[in-house]
Design a protein around this motif. Structure first.
Motif, PDB file in Angstrom:
ATOM      1  N   GLY A   1       0.818  -1.206   0.000  1.00 15.43           N
ATOM      2  CA  GLY A   1       0.000   0.000   0.000  1.00 15.43           C
ATOM      3  C   GLY A   1       0.852   1.256   0.000  1.00 15.43           C
TER       4      GLY A   1
ATOM      5  N   GLU B   1      -2.050   3.260  -1.865  1.00 12.84           N
ATOM      6  CA  GLU B   1      -3.322   3.186  -1.162  1.00 12.84           C
ATOM      7  C   GLU B   1      -4.031   4.536  -1.105  1.00 12.84           C
ATOM      8  OE1 GLU B   1      -2.475   1.498   2.599  1.00 12.84           O
ATOM      9  OE2 GLU B   1      -1.571   3.293   3.445  1.00 12.84           O
TER      10      GLU B   1
ATOM     11  N   ALA C   1      -7.136   2.677  -2.972  1.00 11.52           N
ATOM     12  CA  ALA C   1      -7.843   1.933  -1.930  1.00 11.52           C
ATOM     13  C   ALA C   1      -9.352   2.030  -2.137  1.00 11.52           C
ATOM     14  CB  ALA C   1      -7.474   2.467  -0.546  1.00 11.52           C
TER      15      ALA C   1
END
Length: 249
Positions: free
Chosen positions: A152, A162, A166
């Motif tokens: 991430g 991320e 995400a």
């Protein structure tokens, strides 16, 4: 053996009793909101409240959104930076009165998926990604976990992956499923240049809606949704706790 599994996330702290011999839940899953800011004392109190709601006095396993080494948080992904350097295991043991094992949350989810989910029987290279507030990652080769892999934090579009791809970003930026999938595809392209997994398992809460975005995904690896969906972190944390705490009980 029955163990309480807890999964600490950026938006919620979830728990359930787990039969570590089968990976099955032995209770309803309970969820409490992650306090904001998610400081050590505030999060610890929510974990203690969760333990009280289960009326639990035995061992517990906890997945935590950070690199965890020897029970100590070395990073703080999607949680208060005050956690860095904190011995999370000692803190949770103290506030709950229970023996506790803390592991990286994505590692916990990955272990569960490999043992009881869509990674069962796979001995090639498997990457488990948890898509939620951030992007968690767990890498396995020949069934062996390589812990604390933080994909991430991979550089992407001038920031962390991320922060760009995400599941929470899709909601925040009001992206369509197809637009969000394009961001995931870019992420896959980058990590496949480095890792070359044979299988990518997509987990996290959004895996319950895999039919909305997986048709738009493309990768060299095989792509499948997580079988255990958002329960994987709870199950994996309990199983890992059983392995390390059983000898002490």
């Amino acid at each position: 053996m029955e163990i309480l599994g807890i999964d600490i996330g950026g938006s919620g702290i979830k728990g359930a009793l787990v039969d570590t011999s089968t990976g099955g839940l032995m209770s309803e899953r309970l969820k409490l909101s992650t306090p904001q800011p998610a400081t050590p004392s505030a999060v610890a109190e929510v974990v203690a409240e969760l333990v009280r709601q289960f009326q639990w006095q035995g061992p517990l396993g906890c997945g935590f959104p950070a690199v965890i080494s020897g029970g100590v948080a070395k990073t703080a992904a999607n949680i208060d930076p005050g956690w860095i350097g904190v011995n999370v295991e000692n803190l949770l043991c103290r506030v709950t009165g229970c023996p506790c094992r803390v592991v990286n949350d994505a590692d916990a989810a990955g272990v569960a998926e490999m043992r009881y989910g869509n990674g069962m029987g796979r001995h090639d290279t498997v990457l488990v990604l948890t898509l939620g507030t951030g992007i968690g990652s767990a890498l396995f080769s020949a069934g062996q976990l390589f812990p604390n892999l933080e994909l991430g934090a991979f550089p992407l579009k001038g920031g962390f992956a991320e922060h760009y791809a995400a599941a929470a970003v899709r909601k925040r930026d009001k992206l369509s499923w197809q637009s969000w999938s394009k961001r995931l595809n870019l992420f896959f392209n980058e990590i496949e240049r480095i890792i070359s997994p044979d299988l990518i398992i997509l987990g996290g809460g959004v895996s319950r809606k895999s039919e909305k975005f997986m048709p738009f995904l493309s990768a060299q690896a095989e792509l499948i949704p997580a079988y255990l969906q958002n329960q994987a972190g709870i199950i994996g944390a309990a199983c890992l706790a059983h392995e390390t705490l059983a000898a002490e009980l």
